[in-house]
Design a protein around this motif. Sequence first.
Motif, mmCIF file in Angstrom:
data_model
loop_
_atom_site.group_PDB
_atom_site.id
_atom_site.type_symbol
_atom_site.label_atom_id
_atom_site.label_comp_id
_atom_site.label_asym_id
_atom_site.label_seq_id
_atom_site.Cartn_x
_atom_site.Cartn_y
_atom_site.Cartn_z
ATOM 1 N N SER A 258 -1.032 3.258 1.564
ATOM 2 C CA SER A 258 -2.297 2.700 1.079
ATOM 3 C C SER A 258 -2.007 1.610 0.056
ATOM 4 O O SER A 258 -1.005 1.676 -0.666
ATOM 5 C CB SER A 258 -3.172 3.784 0.446
ATOM 6 O OG SER A 258 -3.501 4.776 1.384
ATOM 7 N N TYR A 259 -2.919 0.630 -0.031
ATOM 8 C CA TYR A 259 -2.675 -0.525 -0.899
ATOM 9 C C TYR A 259 -3.913 -0.836 -1.722
ATOM 10 O O TYR A 259 -5.041 -0.462 -1.357
ATOM 11 C CB TYR A 259 -2.280 -1.743 -0.060
ATOM 12 C CG TYR A 259 -0.979 -1.541 0.688
ATOM 13 C CD1 TYR A 259 0.229 -1.950 0.143
ATOM 14 C CD2 TYR A 259 -0.966 -0.892 1.923
ATOM 15 C CE1 TYR A 259 1.422 -1.732 0.812
ATOM 16 C CE2 TYR A 259 0.223 -0.670 2.606
ATOM 17 C CZ TYR A 259 1.411 -1.090 2.042
ATOM 18 O OH TYR A 259 2.595 -0.866 2.697
ATOM 19 N N ARG B 125 4.723 -3.209 5.982
ATOM 20 C CA ARG B 125 4.625 -2.787 4.583
ATOM 21 C C ARG B 125 4.722 -4.004 3.655
ATOM 22 O O ARG B 125 3.945 -4.143 2.694
ATOM 23 C CB ARG B 125 5.736 -1.784 4.242
ATOM 24 C CG ARG B 125 5.492 -0.359 4.735
ATOM 25 C CD ARG B 125 6.682 0.521 4.404
ATOM 26 N NE ARG B 125 6.500 1.921 4.750
ATOM 27 C CZ ARG B 125 5.999 2.837 3.945
ATOM 28 N NH1 ARG B 125 5.627 2.501 2.707
ATOM 29 N NH2 ARG B 125 5.869 4.097 4.335
ATOM 30 N N ALA C 175 1.696 -5.465 1.218
ATOM 31 C CA ALA C 175 1.944 -5.607 -0.227
ATOM 32 C C ALA C 175 1.601 -7.024 -0.671
ATOM 33 O O ALA C 175 1.061 -7.230 -1.770
ATOM 34 C CB ALA C 175 3.402 -5.277 -0.534
ATOM 35 N N ALA D 8 -2.188 -7.300 -0.808
ATOM 36 C CA ALA D 8 -2.707 -6.578 -1.990
ATOM 37 C C ALA D 8 -2.533 -7.385 -3.263
ATOM 38 O O ALA D 8 -3.291 -7.192 -4.234
ATOM 39 C CB ALA D 8 -2.002 -5.236 -2.133
#
Length: 243
Positions: free
Chosen positions: A125-126, A234, A238, A241
Amino acid sequence: MQHAKPLSRIVALFTCVFLLSVTGVLAQGKDKLTLKPTEGKLPASVKKQAYYYPAFKSGQVRFVNGVSTSSLLNYNRLNREVEFIDAKKDTLALADMQFVQTITFETDTFYYNPKDKALLKLVASYAGGNKLLVQEKYDLTNIKNVGALGMEYSTTSPTSSSSNQVLGDTQNRLKQNETMVYSLKNDYYFTDNAGRFVPASKAGALKLAPQQKEKIKAYLQEKKPDFNSEADLRTFLAFVAGL
Protein backbone atom coordinates in the motif's frame (compact mmCIF):
# COMPACT_ATOMS: atom_id res chain seq x y z
CA MET A 1 25.64 -58.07 -39.54
CA GLN A 2 22.82 -56.94 -41.83
CA HIS A 3 20.68 -56.25 -38.76
CA ALA A 4 23.25 -53.93 -37.16
CA LYS A 5 22.08 -50.72 -38.84
CA PRO A 6 18.34 -51.15 -38.13
CA LEU A 7 19.17 -52.14 -34.56
CA SER A 8 21.38 -49.10 -34.09
CA ARG A 9 18.56 -46.89 -35.37
CA ILE A 10 16.13 -48.46 -32.91
CA VAL A 11 18.58 -47.96 -30.02
CA ALA A 12 19.16 -44.35 -31.06
CA LEU A 13 15.40 -43.75 -31.30
CA PHE A 14 14.70 -45.18 -27.86
CA THR A 15 17.60 -43.17 -26.44
CA CYS A 16 16.01 -40.04 -27.89
CA VAL A 17 12.62 -40.97 -26.40
CA PHE A 18 14.22 -41.60 -23.01
CA LEU A 19 15.97 -38.23 -23.04
CA LEU A 20 12.79 -36.45 -24.05
CA SER A 21 10.94 -38.20 -21.23
CA VAL A 22 13.58 -37.24 -18.68
CA THR A 23 13.52 -33.64 -19.92
CA GLY A 24 9.75 -33.56 -19.50
CA VAL A 25 9.99 -34.87 -15.94
CA LEU A 26 12.66 -32.37 -14.98
CA ALA A 27 10.60 -29.54 -16.45
CA GLN A 28 7.69 -30.24 -14.09
CA GLY A 29 8.17 -27.96 -11.10
CA LYS A 30 5.99 -26.00 -8.72
CA ASP A 31 5.09 -23.63 -11.55
CA LYS A 32 3.41 -26.37 -13.62
CA LEU A 33 0.60 -28.89 -13.13
CA THR A 34 -0.19 -31.82 -15.41
CA LEU A 35 -3.70 -33.32 -15.37
CA LYS A 36 -4.99 -36.45 -17.04
CA PRO A 37 -8.60 -37.44 -17.80
CA THR A 38 -10.52 -38.17 -14.60
CA GLU A 39 -14.06 -38.59 -13.33
CA GLY A 40 -14.00 -35.10 -11.87
CA LYS A 41 -11.67 -35.87 -8.96
CA LEU A 42 -8.18 -34.45 -8.56
CA PRO A 43 -5.24 -36.44 -7.17
CA ALA A 44 -4.19 -35.37 -3.67
CA SER A 45 -0.78 -34.26 -4.96
CA VAL A 46 -2.39 -31.92 -7.51
CA LYS A 47 -4.75 -30.47 -4.92
CA LYS A 48 -1.85 -29.81 -2.56
CA GLN A 49 0.09 -27.95 -5.24
CA ALA A 50 -2.96 -26.00 -6.38
CA TYR A 51 -3.63 -24.50 -2.94
CA TYR A 52 -2.00 -21.21 -2.01
CA TYR A 53 -1.29 -22.35 1.55
CA PRO A 54 0.14 -25.77 2.51
CA ALA A 55 -2.86 -26.30 4.81
CA PHE A 56 -6.22 -24.66 5.46
CA LYS A 57 -5.84 -21.81 7.94
CA SER A 58 -8.09 -19.54 9.92
CA GLY A 59 -9.26 -16.54 7.94
CA GLN A 60 -11.92 -13.86 8.16
CA VAL A 61 -14.30 -13.09 5.30
CA ARG A 62 -15.70 -9.56 5.30
CA PHE A 63 -18.70 -8.85 3.07
CA VAL A 64 -19.62 -5.54 1.42
CA ASN A 65 -22.53 -5.13 3.86
CA GLY A 66 -20.09 -5.11 6.78
CA VAL A 67 -20.87 -8.63 8.05
CA SER A 68 -17.86 -10.84 8.84
CA THR A 69 -17.40 -14.56 9.39
CA SER A 70 -14.42 -16.77 10.18
CA SER A 71 -13.54 -20.25 8.95
CA LEU A 72 -10.67 -22.50 7.85
CA LEU A 73 -9.90 -21.25 4.35
CA ASN A 74 -7.58 -21.75 1.41
CA TYR A 75 -7.29 -20.37 -2.12
CA ASN A 76 -7.34 -22.91 -4.95
CA ARG A 77 -5.23 -21.40 -7.74
CA LEU A 78 -6.37 -24.04 -10.21
CA ASN A 79 -10.13 -23.47 -10.09
CA ARG A 80 -9.61 -19.93 -8.70
CA GLU A 81 -12.06 -20.46 -5.86
CA VAL A 82 -11.82 -19.77 -2.15
CA GLU A 83 -12.56 -23.00 -0.31
CA PHE A 84 -13.52 -23.61 3.30
CA ILE A 85 -14.06 -26.57 5.62
CA ASP A 86 -17.56 -26.78 7.05
CA ALA A 87 -18.81 -28.31 10.31
CA LYS A 88 -19.05 -31.74 8.64
CA LYS A 89 -15.38 -31.51 7.59
CA ASP A 90 -16.40 -31.22 3.93
CA THR A 91 -14.45 -28.91 1.61
CA LEU A 92 -16.73 -26.44 -0.16
CA ALA A 93 -16.28 -23.41 -2.40
CA LEU A 94 -17.23 -19.99 -1.04
CA ALA A 95 -20.27 -18.83 -3.03
CA ASP A 96 -21.42 -15.31 -4.00
CA MET A 97 -17.89 -13.93 -4.20
CA GLN A 98 -19.26 -10.69 -5.69
CA PHE A 99 -20.42 -9.81 -2.19
CA VAL A 100 -16.98 -10.39 -0.62
CA GLN A 101 -14.95 -7.31 0.18
CA THR A 102 -11.84 -8.77 1.79
CA ILE A 103 -10.47 -12.06 3.09
CA THR A 104 -7.78 -11.68 5.74
CA PHE A 105 -5.34 -14.09 7.34
CA GLU A 106 -2.59 -13.40 9.89
CA THR A 107 -0.27 -11.70 7.43
CA ASP A 108 -2.18 -11.65 4.13
CA THR A 109 -5.14 -9.68 2.82
CA PHE A 110 -7.08 -10.56 -0.33
CA TYR A 111 -9.55 -8.40 -2.24
CA TYR A 112 -12.15 -9.63 -4.72
CA ASN A 113 -12.35 -7.97 -8.13
CA PRO A 114 -15.89 -8.73 -9.38
CA LYS A 115 -15.25 -7.33 -12.88
CA ASP A 116 -12.49 -9.88 -13.64
CA LYS A 117 -13.76 -12.45 -11.10
CA ALA A 118 -10.27 -12.43 -9.60
CA LEU A 119 -9.02 -12.86 -6.04
CA LEU A 120 -6.20 -10.36 -5.56
CA LYS A 121 -3.58 -10.52 -2.84
CA LEU A 122 -2.37 -7.22 -1.42
CA VAL A 123 1.34 -6.77 -2.12
CA ALA A 124 1.89 -3.20 -0.89
CA SER A 125 0.00 0.00 0.00
CA TYR A 126 1.17 3.54 -0.74
CA ALA A 127 0.46 7.10 0.34
CA GLY A 128 -2.49 8.53 -1.53
CA GLY A 129 -4.45 5.27 -1.45
CA ASN A 130 -2.82 3.35 -4.31
CA LYS A 131 -2.23 -0.38 -3.84
CA LEU A 132 -0.31 -3.10 -5.67
CA LEU A 133 -2.09 -6.45 -5.87
CA VAL A 134 -1.53 -9.76 -7.61
CA GLN A 135 -3.71 -12.62 -8.83
CA GLU A 136 -1.84 -15.91 -8.69
CA LYS A 137 -3.40 -18.62 -10.84
CA TYR A 138 -2.77 -21.67 -12.98
CA ASP A 139 -3.56 -21.10 -16.67
CA LEU A 140 -4.11 -23.86 -19.20
CA THR A 141 -1.11 -23.53 -21.52
CA ASN A 142 -0.97 -26.79 -23.43
CA ILE A 143 -2.82 -30.01 -24.24
CA LYS A 144 -0.53 -32.92 -25.05
CA ASN A 145 -1.20 -36.15 -26.88
CA VAL A 146 0.77 -39.36 -26.40
CA GLY A 147 1.73 -40.80 -29.76
CA ALA A 148 3.91 -43.63 -31.00
CA LEU A 149 6.51 -45.02 -28.60
CA GLY A 150 5.02 -42.98 -25.78
CA MET A 151 6.28 -39.64 -27.10
CA GLU A 152 4.21 -36.58 -26.13
CA TYR A 153 3.46 -33.79 -28.57
CA SER A 154 1.30 -30.69 -28.38
CA THR A 155 -2.09 -30.97 -30.00
CA THR A 156 -3.71 -27.73 -28.87
CA SER A 157 -2.59 -24.18 -28.25
CA PRO A 158 -5.27 -22.93 -25.80
CA THR A 159 -6.91 -19.57 -26.36
CA SER A 160 -7.32 -17.01 -23.59
CA SER A 161 -10.92 -18.17 -23.09
CA SER A 162 -10.02 -21.86 -22.85
CA SER A 163 -7.36 -21.07 -20.24
CA ASN A 164 -10.19 -20.29 -17.83
CA GLN A 165 -11.79 -23.74 -18.30
CA VAL A 166 -9.92 -25.35 -15.47
CA LEU A 167 -11.90 -28.43 -14.47
CA GLY A 168 -15.20 -30.11 -15.20
CA ASP A 169 -16.19 -30.55 -18.84
CA THR A 170 -12.81 -29.56 -20.28
CA GLN A 171 -11.01 -32.23 -18.29
CA ASN A 172 -13.70 -34.89 -18.76
CA ARG A 173 -13.75 -34.44 -22.56
CA LEU A 174 -10.07 -35.36 -22.84
CA LYS A 175 -9.15 -38.60 -24.55
CA GLN A 176 -7.29 -41.23 -22.58
CA ASN A 177 -3.97 -40.36 -24.27
CA GLU A 178 -4.22 -36.63 -23.63
CA THR A 179 -3.03 -34.48 -20.73
CA MET A 180 -3.52 -30.83 -19.82
CA VAL A 181 -0.61 -28.67 -18.73
CA TYR A 182 -1.23 -25.66 -16.48
CA SER A 183 1.38 -22.98 -15.77
CA LEU A 184 1.49 -20.68 -12.76
CA LYS A 185 0.99 -17.03 -13.70
CA ASN A 186 0.89 -13.72 -11.85
CA ASP A 187 -1.39 -10.91 -13.04
CA TYR A 188 -0.74 -7.58 -11.32
CA TYR A 189 -3.27 -4.87 -10.54
CA PHE A 190 -3.29 -1.34 -9.14
CA THR A 191 -6.01 0.44 -7.22
CA ASP A 192 -6.53 4.11 -7.90
CA ASN A 193 -7.28 6.58 -5.12
CA ALA A 194 -11.00 5.76 -5.49
CA GLY A 195 -10.33 2.07 -4.76
CA ARG A 196 -11.05 0.82 -8.30
CA PHE A 197 -9.03 -2.15 -9.59
CA VAL A 198 -6.90 -1.37 -12.65
CA PRO A 199 -4.77 -3.93 -14.55
CA ALA A 200 -1.07 -3.13 -14.28
CA SER A 201 -0.32 -1.63 -17.70
CA LYS A 202 0.63 1.68 -19.25
CA ALA A 203 -3.03 2.62 -19.59
CA GLY A 204 -3.68 1.60 -15.99
CA ALA A 205 -0.65 3.54 -14.73
CA LEU A 206 -1.97 6.77 -16.26
CA LYS A 207 -5.23 6.40 -14.30
CA LEU A 208 -3.55 6.41 -10.88
CA ALA A 209 -3.02 10.16 -10.59
CA PRO A 210 -4.73 11.98 -13.48
CA GLN A 211 -3.47 15.35 -12.26
CA GLN A 212 0.10 14.07 -12.57
CA LYS A 213 -0.36 12.35 -15.94
CA GLU A 214 2.50 14.18 -17.69
CA LYS A 215 5.01 13.28 -14.97
CA ILE A 216 3.86 9.66 -15.05
CA LYS A 217 4.19 9.62 -18.87
CA ALA A 218 7.74 10.92 -18.55
CA TYR A 219 8.59 8.24 -15.97
CA LEU A 220 7.19 5.47 -18.15
CA GLN A 221 9.09 6.75 -21.15
CA GLU A 222 12.38 6.95 -19.29
CA LYS A 223 12.23 3.90 -16.99
CA LYS A 224 10.16 1.56 -19.20
CA PRO A 225 8.96 -0.56 -16.26
CA ASP A 226 8.05 -4.20 -16.80
CA PHE A 227 4.40 -4.53 -15.78
CA ASN A 228 4.99 -8.20 -14.99
CA SER A 229 7.80 -7.39 -12.54
CA GLU A 230 6.84 -6.86 -8.90
CA ALA A 231 10.08 -4.96 -8.25
CA ASP A 232 9.46 -2.55 -11.13
CA LEU A 233 5.85 -1.99 -10.04
CA ARG A 234 6.86 -1.32 -6.44
CA THR A 235 9.37 1.28 -7.63
CA PHE A 236 6.81 2.90 -9.92
CA LEU A 237 4.11 3.17 -7.22
CA ALA A 238 6.65 4.64 -4.79
CA PHE A 239 7.35 7.28 -7.45
CA VAL A 240 3.62 8.04 -7.85
CA ALA A 241 3.22 8.29 -4.07
CA GLY A 242 5.94 10.92 -3.98
CA LEU A 243 4.34 13.22 -6.57
